[in-house]
Design an enzyme around this catalytic site. Structure first.
Site, PDB file in Angstrom:
ATOM      1  N   LYS A 200       0.857  -1.186   0.000  1.00 59.90           N
ATOM      2  CA  LYS A 200       0.000   0.000   0.000  1.00 59.90           C
ATOM      3  C   LYS A 200       0.892   1.234   0.000  1.00 59.90           C
ATOM      4  CE  LYS A 200      -3.603   2.399   2.561  1.00 59.90           C
ATOM      5  NZ  LYS A 200      -4.638   2.298   3.594  1.00 59.90           N
ATOM      6  N   LYS A 255      -2.182  -1.459  -3.896  1.00 65.46           N
ATOM      7  CA  LYS A 255      -3.048  -0.278  -3.824  1.00 65.46           C
ATOM      8  C   LYS A 255      -2.221   0.979  -3.945  1.00 65.46           C
ATOM      9  CE  LYS A 255      -6.053   1.952  -0.534  1.00 65.46           C
ATOM     10  NZ  LYS A 255      -6.479   2.011   0.827  1.00 65.46           N
TER      11      LYS A 255
HETATM   12  C1  PBG Z   1      -7.364   3.534   5.554  1.00 68.86           C
HETATM   13  C2  PBG Z   1      -7.735   3.279   4.159  1.00 68.86           C
HETATM   14  C3  PBG Z   1      -7.572   4.186   3.100  1.00 68.86           C
HETATM   15  C4  PBG Z   1      -8.144   3.597   1.982  1.00 68.86           C
HETATM   16  C5  PBG Z   1      -8.637   2.343   2.369  1.00 68.86           C
HETATM   17  N1  PBG Z   1      -8.362   2.150   3.729  1.00 68.86           N
HETATM   18  C6  PBG Z   1      -7.015   5.565   3.066  1.00 68.86           C
HETATM   19  C7  PBG Z   1      -5.697   5.862   3.610  1.00 68.86           C
HETATM   20  O1  PBG Z   1      -4.834   5.002   3.774  1.00 68.86           O
HETATM   21  O2  PBG Z   1      -5.501   7.032   3.921  1.00 68.86           O
HETATM   22  C8  PBG Z   1      -8.215   4.268   0.637  1.00 68.86           C
HETATM   23  C9  PBG Z   1      -9.224   3.753  -0.319  1.00 68.86           C
HETATM   24  C10 PBG Z   1      -9.500   4.631  -1.479  1.00 68.86           C
HETATM   25  O3  PBG Z   1      -8.873   5.679  -1.722  1.00 68.86           O
HETATM   26  O4  PBG Z   1     -10.429   4.252  -2.225  1.00 68.86           O
HETATM   27  N2  PBG Z   1      -6.536   2.686   6.232  1.00 68.86           N
END
Ligand code: PBG
Length: 331
Positions: A200, A255
């Site tokens: 991520k 992601k």
């Molecule tokens: C939080 C989380 C995020 C997303 C999913 N879980 C945002 C972040 O890490 O700030 C993002 C999903 C998206 O942008 O569609 N842990």
């Protein structure tokens, strides 16, 4: 005139008609490979998400109805994201461990109404912290790894007890997958699936999501670079995946999606494990914005995008377009 293997080889022969294009197609896209992310909220917090036209924060009743519709369309899993009222947010994210939290109630309501639909619960503290970070902070504002893991494993266990099929740690703390796996095994949840957000990235593509769950105001100018990955790195993603698999992850996620197709492919080639791609909020909003202006053909561009994620090596795709795409595929 013969040049190379031409005319023996004419690649256009297998493109000339639908039947043969179908016969040689290497990648398939089906609704059952799509996961619909859903925002859940109560009271005044429900309603449309400004930066994501077509997406709404649903209350419990709407959530259950939406899940029935998605299931009928052939979608087999949803990922839940609760919106927490400001007054319930604390520095330590206590609401994450509330046995009556909106997430717990959502899991139970969906499993009771649509038992065949896989339910995925995000495990991280950002929906619940007053500072919007995914974990606990020390006096300098640094996100503390090990103390955060302790909370995360309790959060995961709470969702497993509520009947969730899949826990999805999205926090990027080191060691959390192993700790979650240990407590799940210890308490008899041997079949709870861990879908780890393994690679991520610290990405600007999450902006609309943070507005949707109301964490961007809390986060302010704070970033997540001390725990999420640097977009410049690729070898490091393989190390993240290797660790999460060794710690007991069943499915690994990359992601965001499209800007990271190379990462998906490397992971698939190296490990041969189930890979999920998260086509994130910013990717949704960019397509939606262009489509609403009439600049691109939404339906074609969405189906192409999802096919490309599959071709890159994603077995499943989390996408806010899941419902629309399933409908288009059925037509
Ligand atoms: C939080 C989380 C995020 C997303 C999913 N879980 C945002 C972040 O890490 O700030 C993002 C999903 C998206 O942008 O569609 N842990």
């Amino acid at each position: 005139m013969t040049i190379g293997s031409f005319p023996n080889t004419r690649l256009r022969r297998t493109r000339q008609a639908p039947f043969v294009r179908d016969l040689v197609r290497e990648t398939q896209l089906a609704p059952s490979q799509l996961i619909q992310p859903l925002f859940v909220a109560e009271g005044e917090l429900k309603g449309p998400v400004g930066a994501m036209p077509g997406i709404s924060r649903l209350d419990l009743e709407e959530l259950v109805r939406e899940c029935e519709t998605l299931y009928a369309l052939g979608i087999r899993a949803v990922a839940l994201f609760p919106v927490t009222p400001a007054e319930l947010k604390t520095p330590n994210g206590d609401e994450a461990l509330n046995p009556e939290s909106l997430m717990v109630r959502s899991i139970k309501a969906i499993k009771a109404a649509v038992p065949g639909l896989g339910v995925i619960a995000d495990v991280a503290l950002d929906p619940y912290t007053s500072h919007g970070q995914d974990g606990l902070l020390d006096a300098q504002g640094y996100v503390i790894n090990d103390a955060t893991c302790e909370v995360l494993r309790r959060q995961a266990l709470l969702y497993a007890r509520a009947g969730v099929d899949v826990v999805a740690p999205s926090d990027m703390m080191d060691g959390r997958v192993g700790q979650i796996r240990q407590v799940l095994e210890r308490d008899g949840f041997r079949n709870t699936i861990i879908l780890s957000y393994a690679a991520k990235y610290a990405s600007a593509y999450y902006g609309p999501f943070r507005d949707a769950v109301g964490s961007s105001a809390n986060l302010g100018k704070g970033g997540k670079e001390t725990y999420q990955m640097d977009p410049a790195n690729s070898d490091e993603a393989l190390r993240e995946v290797a660790l999460d698999l060794a710690e007991g992850a069943d499915i690994v996620m990359v992601k965001p999606g499209v800007p990271y197709l190379d990462i998906i492919r490397r992971i698939k080639d190296r490990f041969g494990v189930p890979v999920s791609a998260y086509h994130v909020s910013g990717e949704y909003s960019m397509i939606k914005g262009a489509a609403m202006n009439g600049w691109v053909d939404e339906r074609k561009i969405v189906l192409e995008t999802l096919m490309c994620l599959r071709r890159a090596g994603a077995d499943s795709i989390l996408t806010y377009f899941a419902k629309d795409a399933a409908q288009w595929m059925a037509e």
